[in-house]
Design a protein around this motif. Sequence first.
Motif, PDB file in Angstrom:
ATOM      1  N   TYR A 128      47.193  33.942  -9.763  1.00 42.10           N
ATOM      2  CA  TYR A 128      48.048  34.706  -8.849  1.00 42.10           C
ATOM      3  C   TYR A 128      48.941  33.758  -8.047  1.00 42.10           C
ATOM      4  O   TYR A 128      50.147  33.982  -7.904  1.00 42.10           O
ATOM      5  N   LEU A 129      48.346  32.683  -7.546  1.00 38.76           N
ATOM      6  CA  LEU A 129      49.134  31.718  -6.781  1.00 38.76           C
ATOM      7  C   LEU A 129      50.155  31.006  -7.654  1.00 38.76           C
ATOM      8  O   LEU A 129      51.274  30.728  -7.204  1.00 38.76           O
TER       9      LEU A 129
ATOM     10  N   LEU B 255      53.037  33.475  -8.132  1.00 38.63           N
ATOM     11  CA  LEU B 255      53.885  33.593  -6.949  1.00 38.63           C
ATOM     12  C   LEU B 255      54.576  32.284  -6.580  1.00 38.63           C
ATOM     13  O   LEU B 255      55.738  32.284  -6.166  1.00 38.63           O
TER      14      LEU B 255
ATOM     15  N   PRO C 205      47.036  37.730  -2.215  1.00 38.80           N
ATOM     16  CA  PRO C 205      46.960  36.288  -2.431  1.00 38.80           C
ATOM     17  C   PRO C 205      45.788  35.710  -1.621  1.00 38.80           C
ATOM     18  O   PRO C 205      45.564  36.109  -0.479  1.00 38.80           O
TER      19      PRO C 205
END
Length: 91
Positions: free
Chosen positions: A16-17, A20, A78
Amino acid sequence: MLKTFKLIAILEGISYLLLLGVGMPLKYLANMPTPNIYIGYAHGFLFIAYVALALLFTIEKKQGFKRFVIYFIAGLLPFGTFYVERKYLRS
């Protein structure tokens, strides 16, 4: 089951990080959409695995629907899966 769920939670948070922090800037600022495709596929697979394992884990441990909802919402935020791993999955 606990080790697998912890591993997937951490990997999902990392993906996810990466999506993003790396994929989106490359796509929109550098006009390079290709890395976003692969990171997005990995993140999608890991998110589905995370939710499935969260459901199986809460059923196995008889934790209740409320705990599953916490796990699910954490997967949408996040750093959420890191929080779950630290607060609920460490023994």
